[in-house]
Design a protein around this motif. Structure first.
Motif, mmCIF file in Angstrom:
data_model
loop_
_atom_site.group_PDB
_atom_site.id
_atom_site.type_symbol
_atom_site.label_atom_id
_atom_site.label_comp_id
_atom_site.label_asym_id
_atom_site.label_seq_id
_atom_site.Cartn_x
_atom_site.Cartn_y
_atom_site.Cartn_z
ATOM 1 N N ASN A 13 0.833 -1.201 0.000
ATOM 2 C CA ASN A 13 0.000 0.000 0.000
ATOM 3 C C ASN A 13 0.873 1.258 0.000
ATOM 4 O OD1 ASN A 13 -2.917 0.825 0.220
ATOM 5 N ND2 ASN A 13 -2.052 2.031 1.888
ATOM 6 N N LEU A 16 2.150 1.847 -3.416
ATOM 7 C CA LEU A 16 1.109 2.414 -4.285
ATOM 8 C C LEU A 16 0.998 3.920 -4.089
ATOM 9 C CD1 LEU A 16 -1.723 -0.270 -3.956
ATOM 10 C CD2 LEU A 16 -0.341 0.208 -5.994
ATOM 11 N N ARG A 56 5.422 -0.913 -11.160
ATOM 12 C CA ARG A 56 4.243 -1.748 -11.421
ATOM 13 C C ARG A 56 4.614 -3.230 -11.418
ATOM 14 N NH1 ARG A 56 0.244 -2.305 -16.767
ATOM 15 N NH2 ARG A 56 -0.726 -4.208 -16.011
ATOM 16 N N ILE A 59 5.286 -4.487 -7.816
ATOM 17 C CA ILE A 59 4.082 -4.628 -7.002
ATOM 18 C C ILE A 59 3.255 -5.821 -7.470
ATOM 19 C CG2 ILE A 59 1.868 -3.556 -6.402
ATOM 20 C CD1 ILE A 59 3.325 -0.848 -6.400
ATOM 21 N N ALA A 83 -5.137 -3.969 -5.223
ATOM 22 C CA ALA A 83 -3.789 -3.430 -5.432
ATOM 23 C C ALA A 83 -3.314 -3.692 -6.850
ATOM 24 C CB ALA A 83 -2.824 -4.043 -4.423
ATOM 25 N N VAL A 87 -2.545 -0.573 -9.371
ATOM 26 C CA VAL A 87 -1.226 -0.349 -9.953
ATOM 27 C C VAL A 87 -1.310 -0.255 -11.473
ATOM 28 C CG1 VAL A 87 -0.432 -2.741 -10.261
ATOM 29 C CG2 VAL A 87 1.198 -0.967 -9.650
#
Length: 229
Positions: A13, A16, A56, A59, A83, A87
């Motif tokens: 998080n 992000l 990106r 994640i 998530a 992303v």
């Protein structure tokens, strides 16, 4: 094991939020490069997109790993899938900033935006900056009310987009077809940037409430901008 799992979710998080801030910085620079015909700034945006893409990928890989190892259910599953979708939206926002910068670079040393349209794009840049700042807050705090407020900002971007088309469709348009195409593309880039910000907000609302629609409060609705005729 479970403590590490939730620490990993928290760190995703945080990443992000950092990605949202990077995307906002990219669009801010792209707008300045567009309005000032600043090729060095345009190049910074274009080159910086590799870092956004790498974020990106990182994640997404972390999310896949959690899905494989933890087999999450209920809220945890929603958190991870949200998530992965967020992303994707953020990465696309970064791409749109690059599109703006590339158009600025393509028209250098000329200005891509005619003088009379500069105020519209300056305002679009401000709205984009505000949207992505709110988006970062929504992600960081899982703030449903802030997510709903993004809708009003998106309405303002749509209004600016309509203003551009009014100018383009005017019989007095003096700048030729090439400039008209440039302005059409630029208007679309900013509009889509705002749409992706709203998409992120809706994903957060779904994560927190399980509902797929955002409901603005009465106070937010009262302050929603009225489109010009």
């Amino acid at each position: 094991m479970r403590q590490h799992y939730h620490e990993e979710l928290d760190d995703i998080n945080t990443c992000l939020v950092e990605m949202a801030n990077s995307v906002g910085s990219a669009m801010n620079k792209a707008t300045t490069s567009l309005l000032d015909a600043d090729i060095e700034l345009a190049n910074l945006v274009i080159e910086g997109d590799e870092r956004i893409d790498a974020t990106r990928e990182s994640i997404e890989q972390r999310c896949f790993t959690l899905l494989a190892r933890q087999a999450p259910v209920a809220t945890d599953l929603r958190t991870i899938t949200a998530a992965m979708r967020i992303v994707s939206d953020l990465e696309r926002m970064g791409d749109l900033a690059v599109h703006v910068a590339k158009l600025a670079r393509m028209r250098f040393p000329e200005h891509a935006v005619p003088q009379e349209l500069r105020p519209i794009f300056l305002e679009a840049g401000h709205v984009a900056e505000s949207l992505v700042s709110q988006t970062a807050t929504v992600i960081a705090k899982l703030d449903v009310e802030a997510a709903a407020a993004l809708e009003a900002e998106d309405d303002l971007m749509d209004q600016l987009h309509r203003q551009l088309f009014s100018e383009l469709l005017s019989k007095e348009w003096p700048h030729g077809m090439e400039a008209a195409i440039d302005i059409t593309l630029l208007g679309r880039y900013y509009e889509r940037f705002a749409d992706h910000a709203v998409s992120v907000a809706r994903r957060v609302v779904y994560l927190v409430t399980g509902e797929r629609e955002m409901h603005a409060t009465a106070d937010q609705s009262a302050h929603r901008p009225t489109p010009r005729p």
